[in-house]
Design an enzyme around this catalytic site. Structure first.
Site, mmCIF file in Angstrom:
data_model
loop_
_atom_site.group_PDB
_atom_site.id
_atom_site.type_symbol
_atom_site.label_atom_id
_atom_site.label_comp_id
_atom_site.label_asym_id
_atom_site.label_seq_id
_atom_site.Cartn_x
_atom_site.Cartn_y
_atom_site.Cartn_z
ATOM 1 C CG ASN A 190 -1.944 1.129 1.356
ATOM 2 O OD1 ASN A 190 -1.660 2.241 0.841
ATOM 3 N ND2 ASN A 190 -3.175 0.945 1.620
ATOM 4 C CG ASP A 235 -3.289 4.504 0.810
ATOM 5 O OD1 ASP A 235 -3.295 4.509 -0.313
ATOM 6 O OD2 ASP A 235 -3.953 4.066 1.386
ATOM 7 C CG HIS A 236 0.433 6.279 4.923
ATOM 8 N ND1 HIS A 236 -0.391 7.573 5.334
ATOM 9 C CD2 HIS A 236 0.066 5.149 5.157
ATOM 10 C CE1 HIS A 236 -1.545 6.775 5.860
ATOM 11 N NE2 HIS A 236 -1.161 5.381 5.810
ATOM 12 N NE ARG A 258 8.278 22.328 2.081
ATOM 13 C CZ ARG A 258 9.583 22.078 2.577
ATOM 14 N NH1 ARG A 258 9.841 20.965 2.919
ATOM 15 N NH2 ARG A 258 10.296 23.092 2.022
ATOM 16 C CG HIS A 311 -8.319 3.921 1.370
ATOM 17 N ND1 HIS A 311 -8.543 3.714 2.703
ATOM 18 C CD2 HIS A 311 -9.551 4.323 0.739
ATOM 19 C CE1 HIS A 311 -9.907 4.082 2.892
ATOM 20 N NE2 HIS A 311 -10.335 4.346 1.551
ATOM 21 N NE ARG A 331 -8.138 6.959 4.883
ATOM 22 C CZ ARG A 331 -9.271 6.930 5.829
ATOM 23 N NH1 ARG A 331 -10.387 7.352 5.952
ATOM 24 N NH2 ARG A 331 -8.849 5.638 6.744
ATOM 25 N NE ARG A 351 -8.053 10.990 5.958
ATOM 26 C CZ ARG A 351 -8.490 10.487 7.189
ATOM 27 N NH1 ARG A 351 -7.626 9.813 7.806
ATOM 28 N NH2 ARG A 351 -9.721 10.774 7.315
ATOM 29 C CG HIS A 352 -3.902 8.884 1.796
ATOM 30 N ND1 HIS A 352 -4.728 8.404 1.108
ATOM 31 C CD2 HIS A 352 -4.194 8.509 3.065
ATOM 32 C CE1 HIS A 352 -5.354 7.212 1.712
ATOM 33 N NE2 HIS A 352 -5.194 7.449 3.105
ATOM 34 C CD GLU A 381 -7.101 -0.642 1.328
ATOM 35 O OE1 GLU A 381 -6.596 -1.772 1.906
ATOM 36 O OE2 GLU A 381 -6.850 0.526 1.787
ATOM 37 C CB THR A 393 -9.166 1.485 7.963
ATOM 38 O OG1 THR A 393 -9.151 1.965 6.871
ATOM 39 C CG2 THR A 393 -10.566 0.546 8.057
ATOM 40 C CD GLU A 435 -6.871 -6.473 3.102
ATOM 41 O OE1 GLU A 435 -6.161 -5.937 3.762
ATOM 42 O OE2 GLU A 435 -7.171 -6.356 1.914
ATOM 43 C CG HIS A 465 -5.115 -1.850 9.587
ATOM 44 N ND1 HIS A 465 -5.433 -0.815 8.706
ATOM 45 C CD2 HIS A 465 -5.368 -1.321 11.041
ATOM 46 C CE1 HIS A 465 -5.495 0.227 9.512
ATOM 47 N NE2 HIS A 465 -5.404 -0.182 10.804
ATOM 48 C CG HIS A 523 1.728 3.577 8.745
ATOM 49 N ND1 HIS A 523 2.491 3.204 9.801
ATOM 50 C CD2 HIS A 523 1.450 4.837 8.571
ATOM 51 C CE1 HIS A 523 2.466 4.230 10.442
ATOM 52 N NE2 HIS A 523 2.308 5.405 9.822
#
Length: 255
Positions: free
Chosen positions: A14, A16-17, A25, A50, A52, A56-57, A80, A111, A161, A204, A227
């Site tokens: 994943n 996302d981050h 930034r 994901h 969202r 947010r990401h 996702e 989540t 999942e 997760h 993450h």
């Protein structure tokens, strides 16, 4: 395409981050597309992202580019998404390999639990059907509970999942007894879902330290980890972090 390593257990990374860091930034760096490319080269079996509702990401533009990349590289993209009209329509248009419906609340940092398929069955069934008709392999992110597995079986979803966050949190709190109880539930859930004809994934909160018991669940076919891998990439680099996770999973599976 469903790639699989020698252990019989796939790793979805994943990204996302990476987008979280970029958005903190502003601008274009670091680019989640570059992370996806590096993850694929490092041996990831698929890419998870994901989209969202609050963006947010990952952004819509990110999803477009990731869709093109994964299609060009013949690597599965696992999108996702929340069970909303907007997100289902986006997935219908992008047609990712997999669409994993997850619960989503604006106030949460990440989540926090599984989707209530049993309680929302009538609302979810037509959305799942639309995603399946679009050619997506539908996955539902749920708790390892009989009622949720049974409800999932009565949809067109092909995959469950199981949420491993509570297991990971129990270990973070040094509560081994609680972690053992949750692990047993995850193991039983895997058996029940597999017997029901559902492919079994877990995800997760998984880390180098806690992933082994999950990887050893015989019914597990895929782990989705994000993450932690992105965090470890700060110290190790993304490729070494992914390759170390692949090695741990492989060794756990073959032990």
């Amino acid at each position: 395409m469903m790639r699989r390593g020698g252990s019989g257990l796939r790793l979805g990374v994943n990204i996302d981050h990476v987008a979280t860091l970029r958005n903190a930034r502003g601008g274009h760096h670091p680019d989640p597309l570059d992370a996806a490319k590096q993850a694929i080269t490092a041996g990831a079996d698929g890419i998870t992202a994901h989209l969202r509702e609050d963006r947010r990401h990952i952004t819509d533009a990110d999803m477009e580019r990731l869709s093109d990349l994964c299609r060009d590289r013949n690597v599965p993209l696992n999108m996702e998404l929340a069970a909303t009209e907007e997100m289902v329509a986006i997935a219908e248009r992008l047609k990712p390999h997999a669409a994993c419906i997850v619960p989503e609340r604006r106030a949460e940092r990440t989540t926090e639990g599984g989707l209530d398929v049993a309680g929302q069955h009538n609302r979810l069934v037509p959305m799942i059907a639309r995603l399946a008709d679009a050619g997506c392999r539908v996955s539902l992110f749920i708790e390892a509970q009989d009622i949720q597995i049974d409800a999932t079986q009565r949809t067109r979803a092909e995959v469950v999942e199981f949420h491993t966050g509570a297991y990971a949190h129990a270990l973070d709190e040094n509560d081994q007894d609680k972690a053992d109880v949750i692990l047993a539930q995850l193991q039983t859930g895997g058996q029940l879902a597999d017997a029901a004809g559902l492919e079994v994934h877990y995800g997760h909160g998984l880390t180098f330290e806690n992933v082994v018991p999950i990887a050893r669940i015989p019914q597990a076919r895929e782990l989705n980890i994000g993450h932690f891998i992105i965090g470890e990439a700060v110290f190790l680099g993304l490729t070494p972090a992914i390759r170390r996770m692949i090695s741990i999973i492989r060794d756990a599976r073959l032990a």
